[in-house]
Scaffold this motif. Structure first.
Motif, PDB file in Angstrom:
ATOM      1  N   TYR A 145       0.819  -1.213   0.000  1.00 58.73           N
ATOM      2  CA  TYR A 145       0.000   0.000   0.000  1.00 58.73           C
ATOM      3  C   TYR A 145       0.853   1.262   0.000  1.00 58.73           C
ATOM      4  CZ  TYR A 145       0.897  -0.084   5.057  1.00 58.73           C
ATOM      5  OH  TYR A 145       1.505  -0.122   6.288  1.00 58.73           O
ATOM      6  N   HIS A 146       2.156   1.100   0.247  1.00 62.95           N
ATOM      7  CA  HIS A 146       3.091   2.226   0.230  1.00 62.95           C
ATOM      8  C   HIS A 146       4.445   1.708  -0.229  1.00 62.95           C
ATOM      9  CE1 HIS A 146       5.879   5.320   1.680  1.00 62.95           C
ATOM     10  NE2 HIS A 146       4.845   6.139   1.732  1.00 62.95           N
ATOM     11  N   LEU A 147       5.026   2.367  -1.223  1.00 68.52           N
ATOM     12  CA  LEU A 147       6.332   1.976  -1.764  1.00 68.52           C
ATOM     13  C   LEU A 147       7.311   3.130  -1.610  1.00 68.52           C
ATOM     14  CD1 LEU A 147       8.059  -0.080  -3.466  1.00 68.52           C
ATOM     15  CD2 LEU A 147       7.282   1.197  -5.490  1.00 68.52           C
ATOM     16  N   SER A 148       8.491   2.822  -1.094  1.00 68.71           N
ATOM     17  CA  SER A 148       9.568   3.810  -1.027  1.00 68.71           C
ATOM     18  C   SER A 148      10.684   3.377  -1.960  1.00 68.71           C
ATOM     19  CB  SER A 148      10.103   3.951   0.402  1.00 68.71           C
ATOM     20  OG  SER A 148       9.104   4.464   1.264  1.00 68.71           O
ATOM     21  N   ILE A 149      11.102   4.303  -2.829  1.00 64.00           N
ATOM     22  CA  ILE A 149      12.208   4.067  -3.759  1.00 64.00           C
ATOM     23  C   ILE A 149      13.358   4.968  -3.351  1.00 64.00           C
ATOM     24  CG2 ILE A 149      12.980   4.144  -6.159  1.00 64.00           C
ATOM     25  CD1 ILE A 149      10.094   3.814  -7.034  1.00 64.00           C
ATOM     26  N   HIS A 150      14.453   4.361  -2.926  1.00 64.68           N
ATOM     27  CA  HIS A 150      15.636   5.110  -2.521  1.00 64.68           C
ATOM     28  C   HIS A 150      16.673   5.030  -3.637  1.00 64.68           C
ATOM     29  CE1 HIS A 150      19.395   5.414   0.267  1.00 64.68           C
ATOM     30  NE2 HIS A 150      19.069   6.597  -0.216  1.00 64.68           N
ATOM     31  N   ILE A 151      16.920   6.150  -4.284  1.00 69.70           N
ATOM     32  CA  ILE A 151      18.020   6.243  -5.249  1.00 69.70           C
ATOM     33  C   ILE A 151      19.257   6.614  -4.444  1.00 69.70           C
ATOM     34  CG2 ILE A 151      18.889   7.356  -7.326  1.00 69.70           C
ATOM     35  CD1 ILE A 151      16.375   5.697  -7.785  1.00 69.70           C
ATOM     36  N   SER A 152      20.107   5.631  -4.190  1.00 65.11           N
ATOM     37  CA  SER A 152      21.214   5.827  -3.259  1.00 65.11           C
ATOM     38  C   SER A 152      22.504   6.265  -3.919  1.00 65.11           C
ATOM     39  CB  SER A 152      21.456   4.533  -2.476  1.00 65.11           C
ATOM     40  OG  SER A 152      21.604   3.435  -3.366  1.00 65.11           O
ATOM     41  N   LYS A 153      22.657   5.987  -5.213  1.00 65.17           N
ATOM     42  CA  LYS A 153      23.906   6.311  -5.909  1.00 65.17           C
ATOM     43  C   LYS A 153      23.614   6.667  -7.355  1.00 65.17           C
ATOM     44  CE  LYS A 153      26.542   2.750  -3.379  1.00 65.17           C
ATOM     45  NZ  LYS A 153      27.338   1.507  -3.556  1.00 65.17           N
ATOM     46  N   ASN A 154      24.540   7.416  -7.966  1.00 70.03           N
ATOM     47  CA  ASN A 154      24.552   7.572  -9.414  1.00 70.03           C
ATOM     48  C   ASN A 154      25.927   7.169  -9.933  1.00 70.03           C
ATOM     49  OD1 ASN A 154      26.269   9.800  -9.015  1.00 70.03           O
ATOM     50  ND2 ASN A 154      24.583  11.276  -9.117  1.00 70.03           N
ATOM     51  N   PHE A 155      26.220   7.545 -11.168  1.00 72.25           N
ATOM     52  CA  PHE A 155      27.477   7.093 -11.777  1.00 72.25           C
ATOM     53  C   PHE A 155      28.639   8.045 -11.524  1.00 72.25           C
ATOM     54  CE2 PHE A 155      24.362   4.557 -14.043  1.00 72.25           C
ATOM     55  CZ  PHE A 155      24.998   3.326 -14.141  1.00 72.25           C
ATOM     56  N   GLY A 156      28.476   8.978 -10.577  1.00 77.14           N
ATOM     57  CA  GLY A 156      29.599   9.810 -10.182  1.00 77.14           C
ATOM     58  C   GLY A 156      29.350  11.306 -10.185  1.00 77.14           C
ATOM     59  N   ALA A 157      28.174  11.748 -10.604  1.00 79.48           N
ATOM     60  CA  ALA A 157      27.870  13.177 -10.634  1.00 79.48           C
ATOM     61  C   ALA A 157      27.491  13.676  -9.237  1.00 79.48           C
ATOM     62  CB  ALA A 157      26.733  13.455 -11.619  1.00 79.48           C
ATOM     63  N   ASP A 158      27.510  14.998  -9.066  1.00 80.16           N
ATOM     64  CA  ASP A 158      27.150  15.585  -7.774  1.00 80.16           C
ATOM     65  C   ASP A 158      25.664  15.438  -7.487  1.00 80.16           C
ATOM     66  OD1 ASP A 158      29.774  16.381  -7.318  1.00 80.16           O
ATOM     67  OD2 ASP A 158      29.466  18.359  -8.217  1.00 80.16           O
ATOM     68  N   THR A 159      24.838  15.461  -8.538  1.00 76.43           N
ATOM     69  CA  THR A 159      23.391  15.331  -8.359  1.00 76.43           C
ATOM     70  C   THR A 159      22.863  14.241  -9.280  1.00 76.43           C
ATOM     71  OG1 THR A 159      22.922  17.027 -10.035  1.00 76.43           O
ATOM     72  CG2 THR A 159      23.122  17.769  -7.751  1.00 76.43           C
ATOM     73  N   THR A 160      21.645  13.765  -8.978  1.00 73.71           N
ATOM     74  CA  THR A 160      20.992  12.704  -9.742  1.00 73.71           C
ATOM     75  C   THR A 160      19.779  13.277 -10.449  1.00 73.71           C
ATOM     76  OG1 THR A 160      21.722  10.972  -8.220  1.00 73.71           O
ATOM     77  CG2 THR A 160      19.764  10.499  -9.552  1.00 73.71           C
ATOM     78  N   LYS A 161      19.550  12.822 -11.682  1.00 75.09           N
ATOM     79  CA  LYS A 161      18.405  13.288 -12.454  1.00 75.09           C
ATOM     80  C   LYS A 161      17.602  12.082 -12.937  1.00 75.09           C
ATOM     81  CE  LYS A 161      18.967  16.928 -15.039  1.00 75.09           C
ATOM     82  NZ  LYS A 161      19.323  17.835 -16.160  1.00 75.09           N
TER      83      LYS A 161
END
Length: 206
Positions: A145-161
């Protein structure tokens, strides 16, 4: 589009785009007013990535992280969901997410809560067209009934898009006298109620 290591390709059938889009219709069952995206640089932008599959390439709607590379989506549904797969579409650079962690049924989750063991973790490949699906362990995500998606890393940039998040599965509305099930892998003909199975033309990540 070729798959990298760890991919298995779905049977490729020529389906009309509207039928492929139907499979990722769970965005219609999200309570958008209560959806949260923590660490978004622009308030409310996280809601815009949950959109129709046919609009996934609309790059005017996206969310970018603020203080660091992490994003945390808290996604309340309007019923119970059996989650079967997720698509994550990003930019063609190092801001693309590289790891996704899923948690079920923890409303108002914060970054402090991400220290706990996730229900499932995925290493992500770059996906610029919304064609790579990450298959969930359905036994763990059969009553969500509730989903949390944690984007914990990217490929090395300062921010994630992120430009698009697609959710595939079934939604169930519990009522006093009946249960209504919407399966977003099938389309129905209102005239005769025959059900046609739909196989989205995507690649699957195990």
């Amino acid at each position: 589009m070729g798959c990298g290591g760890g991919c298995r390709c779905a049977a490729e059938r020529e389906e009309p785009p509207e039928q492929r889009g139907l499979a990722y219709g769970l965005y219609l069952r999200i309570d958008l007013e209560r959806l949260q995206c923590l660490n978004e640089s622009r308030e409310g932008s996280g809601r815009g990535v949950f959109k129709p599959w046919e609009e996934r390439t609309d790059r005017s709607k996206f969310v970018e992280s603020d203080a660091d590379e992490e994003l945390l989506f808290n996604i309340p549904f309007t019923g119970n969901v059996k989650l079967k797969g997720i698509i994550i579409m990003g930019e063609d650079d190092d801001s693309h997410p590289s790891e996704m962690r899923l948690y079920k049924n923890i409303p108002q989750m914060s970054f402090d809560d991400t220290d706990r063991e996730p229900d499932q973790t995925f290493s992500l490949n770059r996906d610029l067209t919304g064609e790579l699906e990450y298959a969930t362990k359905i036994s763990r995500f059969s009553n969500v009934y509730h989903l949390s998606i944690h984007i914990s890393k990217n490929f090395g940039a300062d921010t994630t898009k992120v430009f698009y998040i697609g959710l595939r599965g079934e939604w169930t509305e519990l009522r006093r006298h009946e249960v209504t099930i919407c399966n977003y892998e099938a389309s129905a003909n209102p005239a005769d109620h025959r059900v046609h199975q739909v196989t989205p033309q995507t690649h699957f990540i195990s």
